[in-house]
Design a protein around this motif. Structure first.
Motif, mmCIF file in Angstrom:
data_model
loop_
_atom_site.group_PDB
_atom_site.id
_atom_site.type_symbol
_atom_site.label_atom_id
_atom_site.label_comp_id
_atom_site.label_asym_id
_atom_site.label_seq_id
_atom_site.Cartn_x
_atom_site.Cartn_y
_atom_site.Cartn_z
ATOM 1 N N ILE A 229 0.872 -1.165 0.000
ATOM 2 C CA ILE A 229 0.000 0.000 0.000
ATOM 3 C C ILE A 229 0.916 1.223 0.000
ATOM 4 N N ILE A 230 0.758 2.038 -1.015
ATOM 5 C CA ILE A 230 1.690 3.146 -1.214
ATOM 6 C C ILE A 230 0.931 4.470 -1.194
ATOM 7 N N VAL A 231 1.328 5.349 -0.300
ATOM 8 C CA VAL A 231 0.804 6.712 -0.339
ATOM 9 C C VAL A 231 1.842 7.554 -1.048
ATOM 10 N N THR A 232 1.448 8.251 -2.099
ATOM 11 C CA THR A 232 2.454 8.996 -2.856
ATOM 12 C C THR A 232 1.881 10.229 -3.545
ATOM 13 N N HIS A 233 2.792 11.120 -3.904
ATOM 14 C CA HIS A 233 2.423 12.268 -4.726
ATOM 15 C C HIS A 233 2.930 12.108 -6.150
ATOM 16 N N GLU A 234 3.603 10.975 -6.388
ATOM 17 C CA GLU A 234 4.189 10.724 -7.706
ATOM 18 C C GLU A 234 3.168 10.043 -8.600
ATOM 19 N N MET A 235 2.437 10.835 -9.382
ATOM 20 C CA MET A 235 1.344 10.264 -10.175
ATOM 21 C C MET A 235 1.837 9.304 -11.260
ATOM 22 N N ARG A 236 2.951 9.677 -11.871
ATOM 23 C CA ARG A 236 3.483 8.820 -12.936
ATOM 24 C C ARG A 236 3.847 7.442 -12.377
ATOM 25 N N PHE A 237 4.498 7.485 -11.213
ATOM 26 C CA PHE A 237 4.891 6.242 -10.553
ATOM 27 C C PHE A 237 3.646 5.437 -10.179
ATOM 28 N N ALA A 238 2.632 6.135 -9.660
ATOM 29 C CA ALA A 238 1.378 5.483 -9.283
ATOM 30 C C ALA A 238 0.779 4.766 -10.484
ATOM 31 N N ALA A 239 0.745 5.477 -11.601
ATOM 32 C CA ALA A 239 0.148 4.893 -12.811
ATOM 33 C C ALA A 239 0.927 3.665 -13.259
ATOM 34 N N GLU A 240 2.226 3.702 -13.050
ATOM 35 C CA GLU A 240 3.077 2.612 -13.505
ATOM 36 C C GLU A 240 2.932 1.337 -12.678
ATOM 37 N N VAL A 241 2.926 1.481 -11.354
ATOM 38 C CA VAL A 241 2.992 0.262 -10.525
ATOM 39 C C VAL A 241 1.657 -0.211 -9.971
ATOM 40 N N ALA A 242 0.670 0.686 -9.905
ATOM 41 C CA ALA A 242 -0.554 0.344 -9.162
ATOM 42 C C ALA A 242 -1.395 -0.709 -9.863
ATOM 43 N N ASP A 243 -1.920 -1.627 -9.055
ATOM 44 C CA ASP A 243 -2.995 -2.484 -9.550
ATOM 45 C C ASP A 243 -4.311 -1.732 -9.419
ATOM 46 N N ARG A 244 -4.404 -0.980 -8.334
ATOM 47 C CA ARG A 244 -5.584 -0.134 -8.146
ATOM 48 C C ARG A 244 -5.162 1.193 -7.530
#
Lengths: 219, 247
Positions: free
Chosen positions: B196-211
């Motif tokens: 579970i990752i809380v982040t401000h890095e949207m690009r990173f979020a888009a890359e790794v997230a399943d949801r």
């Protein structure tokens, strides 16, 4: 006018050596006990539980608010009246340890309080208990941070250990007095005792500096 | 793996979590985004019980985290549960009086009674993975921010947790150091670690997230696949936030 004659000291070298040894033992033991006593006292003062905090706060107040000399008298002359007989050296170590535990506790308390909450959280998040966190993470850092202030306390303890001479511990000051009573040469003997105190202090400060430097490296 | 049911949390008069529910299946990566003050860090900290929730349930691997026990019993329970969860913080929180190796081996040796040799072997493996094998005997003060954060990840992994929680782990880093920490997290993702990752890095979020979960004002506004949230958000609040971020 009688001139100064330092050669009389030569025949008292063994007396001074014994005195320095007792001062060393007294201080080494008292410093050790005053740290060992100071840490739980500091933790108690920071405790959320009143039943833990209050008694220790009271003890702190008593030991800081009254003279060390009086405390030594109380331990050595007072306690036998309630059936507790302690040898002079034990009384001396007990008095100095209790007195300086209180001062060390105050310094260590400030050191613990200054550690970032993130350190507690990181440790707890790994699964360490509160006590394990204190022992492994918080106290070691707190002690490093307050090493200079603790060092001051140790130096004060060393100097105040001279008070223990009044309860017949044959330490450095009492050794000097013994020599004076036999030779009537206070200047020479007090100067010699002073020089030995200074030498012990020098060693102590040297040791403390090394500890501080080592601590600074890992900060 | 992680289940949060109707969790409420208030700080004084401010309610920061207003009935949050979510479920993270084993091996999945959930990324929580949202404006500051939305409660995302508080939610993450609640899962690890660094914050006590006022209402609701937190489950990790079938165990109720906020079990209604008191005192020593609860302390024992939570210490056990926390060993299953690794947490990495924004400000690294490495132990400054220990070198990298000691930072990593301390918990497994103390809590799992792992012999020093095995713990050091484990630490060396982890350090190899994050390209820091040459820094094992450095103190945290001698490391860059990115290196510190990678050590913090290794320290958490040394307990072999079932879940990893990341609380804005790149927010305190210089921009050029963000990549190396993200790389370490991606590596974990490839190994199917539940995260579970809380982040401000949207690009990173888009890359790794399943949801991706978008939070605002203490509620989950929207939850979905990364492409849904980033390309076709349905909620007005999400659109506004993303427009602001990608401006």
């Amino acid at each position: 006018m009688v001139g100064l004659k330092f050669t009389v000291l030569l025949s008292y070298i063994d007396v001074f050596a014994l005195g320095a040894m007792w001062t060393g033992i007294l201080c080494f033991a008292s410093i050790a006990f005053s740290i060992v006593g100071g840490i739980p006292m500091a933790m108690a003062v920071l405790s959320r539980h009143e039943l833990v905090r209050r008694p220790v706060a009271f003890l702190t107040w008593v030991f800081r608010g009254t003279p060390l000399l009086l405390q030594l008298y109380m331990i050595y002359f007072g306690l036998p009246k309630v059936g507790l007989y302690l040898s002079p050296i034990t009384s001396g170590i007990l008095g100095l340890s209790l007195h300086y535990s209180v001062y060390n506790a105050d310094v260590i308390r400030a050191g613990i309080a200054a550690i970032d909450t993130g350190q507690h959280e990181a440790s707890r998040s790994l699964g360490l208990s509160k006590l394990q966190t204190m022992r492994k993470v918080i106290i070691p850092q707190a002690l490093r941070n307050v090493a200079p202030a603790l060092g001051n306390n140790f130096i004060a303890l060393l100097k105040e250990s001279a008070l223990v001479s009044i309860i017949t511990v044959p330490e450095l000051t009492l050794s000097a007095q013994l020599g004076i009573s036999e030779t009537f040469r206070p200047f020479e003997f007090y100067l010699a005792a002073g020089a030995i105190y200074y030498a012990i202090n020098f060693l102590l400060e040297f040791g403390l500096k090394r500890v501080e430097m080592k601590a600074a490296l890992s900060r | 793996m992680v289940k949060v049911v109707n969790v409420h949390k208030r700080f004084g008069t401010v309610e920061v979590l207003k009935g949050i529910s979510m479920e993270v299946p084993r091996g999945k990566i959930f990324v929580i985004i949202g404006p500051s003050g939305s409660g995302k860090s508080t939610l993450l900290r609640s899962i690890n019980h660094l914050e006590t929730v006022d209402q609701g349930e937190v489950w990790v691997d079938g165990i109720l985290v906020n079990i209604p026990l008191k005192g020593r019993k609860f302390e024992k329970h939570i210490n056990k549960v926390r060993q299953e969860m690794g947490m990495v913080f924004q400000h690294f929180n490495l132990f400054p009086h220990m070198n990298v190796m000691e930072n990593i081996i301390m918990a497994p040796m103390l809590l799992k009674k792992m012999p020093r040799k095995s713990a050091e072997r484990l630490a060396n493996n982890l350090l190899n993975k994050i390209d820091l094998h040459d820094k094992a005997y450095y103190y945290p003060v001698q490391l860059s921010g990115g290196q510190k954060q990678r050590v913090a990840i290794a320290r958490a992994l040394a307990m072999e947790p079932k879940v990893m929680l990341f609380d804005e782990v790149t927010s305190a880093l210089d921009p050029e150091l963000v990549g190396e920490v993200n790389k370490a997290m991606k590596q974990l993702a490839e190994e199917h670690m539940t995260m579970i990752i809380v982040t401000h890095e949207m690009r990173f979020a888009a890359e790794v997230a399943d949801r991706v979960i978008f939070m605002a004002d203490g509620i989950i506004v929207e939850e979905g696949l990364p492409q849904e949230i980033f390309q076709n958000p349905t909620q007005e609040r999400t659109k506004r936030f993303l427009a602001e971020v990608f401006k």
